[in-house]
Scaffold this motif. Sequence first.
Motif, mmCIF file in Angstrom:
data_model
loop_
_atom_site.group_PDB
_atom_site.id
_atom_site.type_symbol
_atom_site.label_atom_id
_atom_site.label_comp_id
_atom_site.label_asym_id
_atom_site.label_seq_id
_atom_site.Cartn_x
_atom_site.Cartn_y
_atom_site.Cartn_z
ATOM 1 N N ASP A 73 44.758 51.549 27.714
ATOM 2 C CA ASP A 73 43.618 52.082 28.715
ATOM 3 C C ASP A 73 44.430 53.233 29.793
ATOM 4 O O ASP A 73 45.780 53.173 29.718
ATOM 5 C CB ASP A 73 43.010 50.800 29.495
ATOM 6 C CG ASP A 73 41.609 51.492 30.156
ATOM 7 O OD1 ASP A 73 41.220 52.678 30.020
ATOM 8 O OD2 ASP A 73 40.964 50.675 30.820
ATOM 9 N N LYS A 74 43.888 53.761 30.689
ATOM 10 C CA LYS A 74 44.392 54.490 31.624
ATOM 11 C C LYS A 74 45.318 55.567 31.293
ATOM 12 O O LYS A 74 46.270 55.632 31.953
ATOM 13 C CB LYS A 74 44.851 53.535 32.679
ATOM 14 C CG LYS A 74 43.983 52.656 33.504
ATOM 15 C CD LYS A 74 44.361 51.434 34.337
ATOM 16 C CE LYS A 74 43.471 50.831 34.791
ATOM 17 N NZ LYS A 74 43.810 49.639 35.862
ATOM 18 N N SER A 96 42.513 57.123 26.762
ATOM 19 C CA SER A 96 42.084 55.702 27.443
ATOM 20 C C SER A 96 41.203 55.165 26.484
ATOM 21 O O SER A 96 40.139 55.347 26.248
ATOM 22 C CB SER A 96 41.423 56.106 28.793
ATOM 23 O OG SER A 96 42.251 56.696 29.827
ATOM 24 N N LYS A 97 41.895 54.048 26.045
ATOM 25 C CA LYS A 97 41.293 53.175 24.908
ATOM 26 C C LYS A 97 40.621 53.751 23.609
ATOM 27 O O LYS A 97 39.492 53.880 23.555
ATOM 28 C CB LYS A 97 40.146 52.241 25.710
ATOM 29 C CG LYS A 97 40.594 51.247 26.686
ATOM 30 C CD LYS A 97 39.701 50.410 27.216
ATOM 31 C CE LYS A 97 39.545 49.325 25.935
ATOM 32 N NZ LYS A 97 38.517 48.273 26.457
ATOM 33 N N GLN A 112 37.033 57.139 22.808
ATOM 34 C CA GLN A 112 37.782 56.675 23.667
ATOM 35 C C GLN A 112 36.531 55.561 24.229
ATOM 36 O O GLN A 112 35.576 56.152 24.772
ATOM 37 C CB GLN A 112 38.051 57.641 24.676
ATOM 38 C CG GLN A 112 39.275 58.481 24.334
ATOM 39 C CD GLN A 112 39.893 59.545 25.100
ATOM 40 O OE1 GLN A 112 40.537 59.066 25.913
ATOM 41 N NE2 GLN A 112 39.285 60.692 25.029
ATOM 42 N N GLU A 113 36.980 54.393 24.400
ATOM 43 C CA GLU A 113 35.943 53.444 24.832
ATOM 44 C C GLU A 113 36.099 53.259 26.506
ATOM 45 O O GLU A 113 36.477 52.087 26.996
ATOM 46 C CB GLU A 113 36.276 51.970 24.490
ATOM 47 C CG GLU A 113 35.127 51.018 24.330
ATOM 48 C CD GLU A 113 35.517 49.769 23.625
ATOM 49 O OE1 GLU A 113 34.907 48.762 24.171
ATOM 50 O OE2 GLU A 113 36.478 49.533 22.954
ATOM 51 N N SER A 114 36.093 54.215 27.276
ATOM 52 C CA SER A 114 36.119 54.399 28.677
ATOM 53 C C SER A 114 34.731 55.228 29.216
ATOM 54 O O SER A 114 34.349 56.253 28.450
ATOM 55 C CB SER A 114 37.267 54.764 29.221
ATOM 56 O OG SER A 114 38.669 54.080 28.775
ATOM 57 N N ASP A 134 29.652 57.250 27.061
ATOM 58 C CA ASP A 134 30.091 56.036 27.938
ATOM 59 C C ASP A 134 30.572 54.944 27.317
ATOM 60 O O ASP A 134 29.829 54.209 26.563
ATOM 61 C CB ASP A 134 28.862 55.749 28.802
ATOM 62 C CG ASP A 134 29.472 54.877 29.869
ATOM 63 O OD1 ASP A 134 30.576 54.182 30.098
ATOM 64 O OD2 ASP A 134 28.745 54.664 31.185
ATOM 65 N N SER A 135 32.054 54.627 26.999
ATOM 66 C CA SER A 135 32.321 53.703 26.395
ATOM 67 C C SER A 135 32.243 53.883 24.846
ATOM 68 O O SER A 135 31.621 52.846 24.341
ATOM 69 C CB SER A 135 31.955 52.424 26.963
ATOM 70 O OG SER A 135 32.679 52.299 28.261
ATOM 71 N N ARG A 152 28.519 49.336 25.704
ATOM 72 C CA ARG A 152 28.077 48.889 26.890
ATOM 73 C C ARG A 152 27.157 47.725 26.970
ATOM 74 O O ARG A 152 26.219 47.478 25.991
ATOM 75 C CB ARG A 152 27.624 50.058 27.497
ATOM 76 C CG ARG A 152 28.394 51.314 27.782
ATOM 77 C CD ARG A 152 27.655 52.533 28.257
ATOM 78 N NE ARG A 152 26.973 52.082 29.512
ATOM 79 C CZ ARG A 152 25.832 52.817 30.181
ATOM 80 N NH1 ARG A 152 25.403 53.701 29.074
ATOM 81 N NH2 ARG A 152 25.329 52.563 30.987
#
Length: 286
Positions: A73-74, A96-97, A112-114, A134-135, A152
């Motif tokens: 992540d991040k 990020s993910k 990206q799962e963020s 979104d995710s 989500r």
Amino acid sequence: MTRPLNKHSALRFSLCAFGLLCVATLGFFAWQSYYPVSAAAGWKVRVVHADVPKAASLMPEADGSLVVSQELDKGKGSIVRIHPDGSREVVVAHLSKPDGMVPTRGGWVFSQESADLPVSFYKDGVVTELFKGDSVQGLWVEGDDLYAIEDRKPAGRLLRYRWSDQSLSVVRDQVQEGEAIVRCTDGRLLYNEKNKGVVRELTADGSDPVVLSNLNQPTFLMCDERGLWINEDATHRARLLLIDKQGRQQTILSFLKAPQSIVPSGRGTYLVAEGGRSRVLELTPE
């Protein structure tokens, strides 16, 4: 006559009991974490790539290399290529993910799962943003349609992107932790809801019946001539399941830790991303 414990003895007894409980608890979790993966009769399993941080999606290439998303992540996540000689190169960094990947149009799409991050297309070293979700986790491509599902709760969406006009539509909303979508050999388009432990069929009338239930955190789905493969995204004692075309369920791998994708290797075997142990396994029929 038994003498009652004095204050100090009672304290020592309590501390010893607490210590034994802690040791037993730590031992139990260590056993769950390090107990070796077990294969069903007729199969064998081995580690082919270690030290692949948070291995998620796998994409074998024609030259024998393997593209892997590392779901950190991040901005610490990346997509790497592992060459046949074992050397590695970072293909896309600062993600990020990064999770889902699917080959298409001479390149591949990745998610990206963020929150509020794009689904993107990679080709010839160039990354192009297609749309934001979104995710987003699972991806599936067929013809002009690219499907994407959001992991989500309580209100994820199943999205459809059209390559021809770059339009984006919501096919389903209120999906509970959707993680995968796949077309099976029998023509059904299936998706899962991890939180509910179910797999559903996407239908034209919107009824989306449950085709499998009572699953333990189902994540990645894959269909082939053997049937429907399902990985359980559980931290301890997760399984790889195979539902054959007669509906019979078999546990192919046991004692996995947070497995993610399973894909055919192109060599008559399967590759499994075991994200919880940061490695890639090879599953071989005997």
